[in-house]
Scaffold this active site. Structure first.
Site, PDB file in Angstrom:
ATOM      1  N   GLU A  88       0.837  -1.202   0.000  1.00  0.00           N
ATOM      2  CA  GLU A  88       0.000   0.000   0.000  1.00  0.00           C
ATOM      3  C   GLU A  88       0.875   1.256   0.000  1.00  0.00           C
ATOM      4  O   GLU A  88       0.903   2.013   0.964  1.00  0.00           O
ATOM      5  CB  GLU A  88      -0.984  -0.061   1.164  1.00  0.00           C
ATOM      6  CG  GLU A  88      -1.920  -1.260   1.001  1.00  0.00           C
ATOM      7  CD  GLU A  88      -3.060  -1.324   2.011  1.00  0.00           C
ATOM      8  OE1 GLU A  88      -3.317  -0.318   2.696  1.00  0.00           O
ATOM      9  OE2 GLU A  88      -3.699  -2.388   2.116  1.00  0.00           O
ATOM     10  N   HIS A 117     -18.384  -9.565   4.982  1.00  0.00           N
ATOM     11  CA  HIS A 117     -17.046  -9.026   5.263  1.00  0.00           C
ATOM     12  C   HIS A 117     -16.369  -9.864   6.331  1.00  0.00           C
ATOM     13  O   HIS A 117     -16.944 -10.092   7.399  1.00  0.00           O
ATOM     14  CB  HIS A 117     -17.144  -7.567   5.732  1.00  0.00           C
ATOM     15  CG  HIS A 117     -15.800  -6.926   5.887  1.00  0.00           C
ATOM     16  ND1 HIS A 117     -15.439  -6.199   6.989  1.00  0.00           N
ATOM     17  CD2 HIS A 117     -14.715  -6.930   5.076  1.00  0.00           C
ATOM     18  CE1 HIS A 117     -14.190  -5.763   6.841  1.00  0.00           C
ATOM     19  NE2 HIS A 117     -13.737  -6.191   5.688  1.00  0.00           N
ATOM     20  N   HIS A 118     -15.183 -10.344   6.013  1.00  0.00           N
ATOM     21  CA  HIS A 118     -14.359 -11.076   6.972  1.00  0.00           C
ATOM     22  C   HIS A 118     -13.058 -10.333   7.170  1.00  0.00           C
ATOM     23  O   HIS A 118     -12.075 -10.600   6.477  1.00  0.00           O
ATOM     24  CB  HIS A 118     -14.040 -12.488   6.456  1.00  0.00           C
ATOM     25  CG  HIS A 118     -15.205 -13.417   6.415  1.00  0.00           C
ATOM     26  ND1 HIS A 118     -15.165 -14.619   5.758  1.00  0.00           N
ATOM     27  CD2 HIS A 118     -16.449 -13.338   6.973  1.00  0.00           C
ATOM     28  CE1 HIS A 118     -16.334 -15.246   5.896  1.00  0.00           C
ATOM     29  NE2 HIS A 118     -17.133 -14.478   6.627  1.00  0.00           N
ATOM     30  N   GLU A 119     -13.045  -9.365   8.073  1.00  0.00           N
ATOM     31  CA  GLU A 119     -11.756  -8.784   8.465  1.00  0.00           C
ATOM     32  C   GLU A 119     -11.166  -9.743   9.488  1.00  0.00           C
ATOM     33  O   GLU A 119     -11.813 -10.057  10.491  1.00  0.00           O
ATOM     34  CB  GLU A 119     -11.943  -7.388   9.074  1.00  0.00           C
ATOM     35  CG  GLU A 119     -10.679  -6.772   9.662  1.00  0.00           C
ATOM     36  CD  GLU A 119      -9.547  -6.632   8.654  1.00  0.00           C
ATOM     37  OE1 GLU A 119      -9.696  -5.888   7.682  1.00  0.00           O
ATOM     38  OE2 GLU A 119      -8.496  -7.302   8.831  1.00  0.00           O
ATOM     39  N   HIS A 135      -8.433  -8.374   0.534  1.00  0.00           N
ATOM     40  CA  HIS A 135      -7.583  -7.214   0.832  1.00  0.00           C
ATOM     41  C   HIS A 135      -6.389  -7.670   1.658  1.00  0.00           C
ATOM     42  O   HIS A 135      -6.491  -8.624   2.422  1.00  0.00           O
ATOM     43  CB  HIS A 135      -8.373  -6.154   1.607  1.00  0.00           C
ATOM     44  CG  HIS A 135      -9.253  -5.326   0.721  1.00  0.00           C
ATOM     45  ND1 HIS A 135      -9.342  -3.968   0.811  1.00  0.00           N
ATOM     46  CD2 HIS A 135     -10.071  -5.698  -0.297  1.00  0.00           C
ATOM     47  CE1 HIS A 135     -10.181  -3.515  -0.113  1.00  0.00           C
ATOM     48  NE2 HIS A 135     -10.643  -4.550  -0.783  1.00  0.00           N
ATOM     49  N   GLU A 136      -5.278  -6.965   1.471  1.00  0.00           N
ATOM     50  CA  GLU A 136      -4.030  -7.252   2.202  1.00  0.00           C
ATOM     51  C   GLU A 136      -3.580  -8.716   2.051  1.00  0.00           C
ATOM     52  O   GLU A 136      -2.968  -9.294   2.951  1.00  0.00           O
ATOM     53  CB  GLU A 136      -4.160  -6.900   3.699  1.00  0.00           C
ATOM     54  CG  GLU A 136      -4.432  -5.434   3.970  1.00  0.00           C
ATOM     55  CD  GLU A 136      -5.917  -5.111   4.071  1.00  0.00           C
ATOM     56  OE1 GLU A 136      -6.703  -6.009   4.410  1.00  0.00           O
ATOM     57  OE2 GLU A 136      -6.284  -3.953   3.793  1.00  0.00           O
ATOM     58  N   GLU A 185      -9.172   3.936  -0.447  1.00  0.00           N
ATOM     59  CA  GLU A 185      -9.342   4.276   0.971  1.00  0.00           C
ATOM     60  C   GLU A 185      -8.364   5.372   1.403  1.00  0.00           C
ATOM     61  O   GLU A 185      -8.649   6.144   2.312  1.00  0.00           O
ATOM     62  CB  GLU A 185      -9.170   3.018   1.848  1.00  0.00           C
ATOM     63  CG  GLU A 185      -7.792   2.403   1.787  1.00  0.00           C
ATOM     64  CD  GLU A 185      -7.695   1.036   2.488  1.00  0.00           C
ATOM     65  OE1 GLU A 185      -8.731   0.434   2.744  1.00  0.00           O
ATOM     66  OE2 GLU A 185      -6.567   0.602   2.762  1.00  0.00           O
TER      67      GLU A 185
HETATM   68  C1  NOJ Z   1      -8.565  -2.363   5.047  1.00  0.00           C
HETATM   69  C2  NOJ Z   1      -9.334  -2.561   3.800  1.00  0.00           C
HETATM   70  O1  NOJ Z   1      -8.544  -2.231   2.673  1.00  0.00           O
HETATM   71  C3  NOJ Z   1     -10.577  -1.712   3.874  1.00  0.00           C
HETATM   72  O2  NOJ Z   1     -11.292  -1.763   2.672  1.00  0.00           O
HETATM   73  C4  NOJ Z   1     -11.401  -2.164   5.052  1.00  0.00           C
HETATM   74  O3  NOJ Z   1     -12.487  -1.317   5.173  1.00  0.00           O
HETATM   75  C5  NOJ Z   1     -10.598  -2.123   6.341  1.00  0.00           C
HETATM   76  N1  NOJ Z   1      -9.366  -2.781   6.191  1.00  0.00           N
HETATM   77  C6  NOJ Z   1     -11.349  -2.755   7.492  1.00  0.00           C
HETATM   78  O4  NOJ Z   1     -11.462  -4.140   7.260  1.00  0.00           O
HETATM   79 CA    CA Z   2      -6.109  -2.018   2.636  1.00  0.00          CA
END
Ligand code: NOJ
Ligand code: CA
Length: 704
Positions: free
Chosen positions: A170, A411-413, A481-482, A506
């Site tokens: 990033e 969403h799975h953070e 993501h990531e 973002e």
């Molecule tokens: C980083 C992600 O790129 C973003 O899209 C997300 O909203 C946040 N993490 C929270 O999970």
């Molecule tokens: Ca990100």
């Protein structure tokens, strides 16, 4: 006696040594030579249009148990020409030609006995090669420490690069040269918790523009069972060497033979547009492993997402109690913080908005237990993927979305707790299916758990594949993501619709992305696969929400429309708040209309870090769409409409920057006009500084 034996062995070896092997691309523009030097080190070089592009460079692998570096002789070579066409499930083209000449060089070494095949494929738009290690008469379990692949360039070329980092991509891009690279890398600040390599290491995909004007995208294809590759740059000698991401024990890969490495790829052309059009990385990946792909559906989606970025102090978390522990705490007893947008009433508004405007999905972030232990408090980091917060009435929302014909997106953070995610995965995917979800956005913010790992080490590459394969079994589409940056694996797993793996939209709320950012990403990051960049930002100033916030997006409003063309993705966000689209309903019409899947694409103009103009044909109609973007300088794009089939009349709806638009001073000034256009016509289209234009071209109805 002994002496004679040695001599005869040498003679025998010399007799078996084959001459250097050579192949050219089908067009003849690229020439590849492979040989072994006096020490038996494999070397390769590449010429482009009669000039050296890559000077002789070493190839080899080093493990604790043995080495595949020297003492080799060529025992066999094999060449074959392949020309075939395949149909991706989604993408920029409905047919992709896979046309190459292949050279397999079989190498053998004695004392100790070792065998290795180097397989090269040379296409008209570049080449790829990989190491193939068959079962050995020796160690077959390797603790890989290094890969010696060298890319020896010949001059102080321009480099488009981001710093070497084991955990994040990033970053904003530097346009520099070999000799100026150290200074350019010094300007970056380290990301929290991410591990920068230091030195002059950079990441792939990266782009080179040679002093002769040849463009080279350097990356890898089919990263599987191996760590991601970075590049160590020798700035004095204009050379690069592969740098495999290690785990925290210093090991790059644990391999069991037979094993083939990912392909090392160079996309090459003296026309920048060819770099963008190239499908070389997909061509080097295996065909789809998913037989029935009918459930994989490209989509646009809005999200309970940007609200948490605007600076209005909204949170993913339900409460401010950081001692809350998923699975232990009774969340109904917590005091809600009142700043939690993932609540039933608000989500219903997003569903209504999506239904009204024909947007397929609604992503909801912050719906589940665990966010209290997130940013800033993230030591143990656990989320539960089947435990909605008390204010998120999942059954009600599930039924409401269904009634409105809208899909909720999961969403799975994981907060980078990948180990725990694997434990929950089946339960989480079953929970999705039970509740009518068929797409998930995953996230890995923070330092990876297991703590021995990095975001792009072998373990995490394996994790990503595990998640995508399990998701396919549940018929779930994924936007990660990531995660490790894409290497074309979406061909093999077409349920992998998109990834972030770069600095996305973002960051418009965190300092901003300069206009040039989206003119370099398609040349670099996007070559591995689509990016969930999150276009569609209409309110570009964070001070609109909160006077104290000075972040401003590097874009005009019209440019945000163009991004749907220049940043193609089958899972495309419509990122702004519904209320902001309602302020500009005529411009929003373009986002409603624009497809996310294409039957053909024509790159009309391109220069990395400067501008891109592209035309695409909708996969489901005869409509064409054009997107043009520029950096922070105004520009007149020339849109050659030769791609339009003759014998028809067309009308173009042009969404453009107003004459006084400017990304910094006047980003929301746009105009919409409708003009008749003809095939072959050359439209002159003005783009404001940091601006862009988006055009929809439809056939004119025949008069009866
Ligand atoms: C980083 C992600 O790129 C973003 O899209 C997300 O909203 C946040 N993490 C929270 O999970
Ligand atoms: Ca990100």
């Amino acid at each position: 006696m002994k002496k004679t034996f040695v001599i005869s062995t040498l003679i025998l070896t010399a007799a078996m040594n084959m001459a250097a092997a050579e192949i050219t691309s089908p067009s003849g523009d690229l020439k590849l030579v492979v040989d072994v030097d006096a020490q038996g080190v494999p070397v390769y070089s590449v010429d482009y249009k009669g000039k050296t592009l890559v000077a002789p460079g070493r190839l080899g692998l080093v493990s604790d148990e043995t080495k595949f570096t020297d003492g080799f002789r060529i025992v066999d070579t094999d060449t074959v020409t392949v020309d075939r066409t395949w149909q991706p499930v989604w993408g920029e083209y409905s047919d992709v030609r896979d046309h190459f000449r292949e050279l397999a060089v079989k190498l053998k070494a004695d004392n100790p006995d070792r065998e290795m095949t180097l397989r090269f494929r040379v296409f008209d738009d570049g080449l790829g090669f990989r190491y193939e290690l068959p079962l050995q008469n020796g160690p077959n379990y390797l603790t890989l420490k290094d890969e010696l692949t060298e890319f020896n360039y010949t001059d102080n070329h321009t480099l488009f690069a981001i710093p070497g980092d084991y955990d994040t991509d990033e970053y904003l891009w530097s346009e520099t040269t070999f000799t100026e690279l150290p200074e350019a890398l010094n300007n970056y600040t380290r990301h929290t918790e991410a591990q920068r390599t230091g030195g002059t290491t950079i990441q792939t995909p990266m782009l080179i523009k040679t002093t002769d004007g040849v463009y080279v995208n350097a990356h890898e294809a089919a990263l599987d069972g191996y760590p991601a590759m970075l590049l160590d740059v020798d700035t004095a000698n204009y050379a690069m060497k592969s740098h495999l991401v290690p785990d925290r024990l210093g090991v790059s890969a644990y391999l069991q033979l037979p094993f083939n490495t990912p392909w090392r790829t160079l996309i090459v052309s003296d026309d920048a547009r060819d770099i963008l059009a190239s499908q070389l990385i997909y061509n080097l990946n295996e065909p789809s492993k998913i037989e029935d792909t009918s459930w994989i559906k490209p989509m646009k989606f809005v999200g309970v997402w940007w609200e948490m970025f605007t600076g209005n102090e909204k949170t993913w978390a339900y409460s401010d109690d950081h001692s809350a522990k998923p699975g232990v705490t009774d969340y109904t007893k917590l005091t809600p913080n009142g700043r939690h947008p993932a609540n039933t009433e608000n989500v219903k508004k997003y569903i209504d908005f999506a239904a009204k405007h024909g947007i397929d999905g609604v992503l909801v972030e912050g719906w589940n237990e665990g966010w209290e232990d997130w940013a800033g408090y993230r030591k143990n980091r656990q989320f539960l993927f089947d435990k909605p917060y008390p204010d998120f009435d999942l059954p009600a929302l599930r039924d409401y979305a269904k009634e409105k014909g809208v899909k909720l997106i999961m969403h799975h953070e994981t907060a980078a707790n990948a180990a725990d995610y694997e434990l929950q995965l089946d339960r989480a995917f079953q929970f999705m299916k039970d509740n009518n979800y068929d797409a998930v956005k995953t996230g890995y913010v923070g330092a990876i758990i297991p703590r021995s790992e990095h975001h792009t080490s072998q373990w995490m590459v394996d994790h990503a594949k595990h998640v995508i394969e399990r998701a396919a079994e549940y018929q779930i589409m994924v936007d990660s993501h990531e995660a490790p940056r894409p290497t074309g694996l979406a061909r093999t797993y077409p349920n992998w619709l998109a990834q972030e793996s770069a600095r996305g939209g973002e960051f418009e709320s965190m300092g901003g992305n300069p206009p040039s950012h989206t003119t370099i990403l398609p040349f670099t990051r996007l070559k591995g696969g689509p990016m969930d960049y999150t276009p569609g930002l209409f309110e570009t100033r964070m001070s609109y929400y909160n006077e104290g916030k000075d972040s401003q997006a590097g874009t005009t409003l019209a440019r945000q429309l163009a991004l749907y063309l220049t940043m193609p993705s089958p899972m495309q966000m419509v990122c702004d708040l519904p209320e902001n689209y309602e302020r500009f309903p005529d411009a929003f019409q373009f986002i409603k209309d624009v497809p996310v899947d294409w039957s053909d694409s024509k790159y009309l103009e391109a220069e990395p870090n400067r501008y891109i103009t592209v035309a695409r044909r909708d996969k489901n109609s005869d409509d064409w769409y054009v997107g043009a973007i520029t950096d922070d300088k105004a520009r007149v794009a020339t849109i050659d409409l030769s791609f339009l089939p003759k014998g028809e009349k067309y009308v173009a709806t042009i969404y453009e920057d107003a004459p006084d638009a400017d990304w910094k001073e006047n980003p929301q000034a746009y105009r919409i006009r409708t003009v008749d256009v003809k095939p072959g016509q050359k439209l002159k289209q003005r783009l404001a500084p940091g601006g862009g234009a988006a055009i929809r071209i439809t056939k004119k109805a025949h008069k009866k």
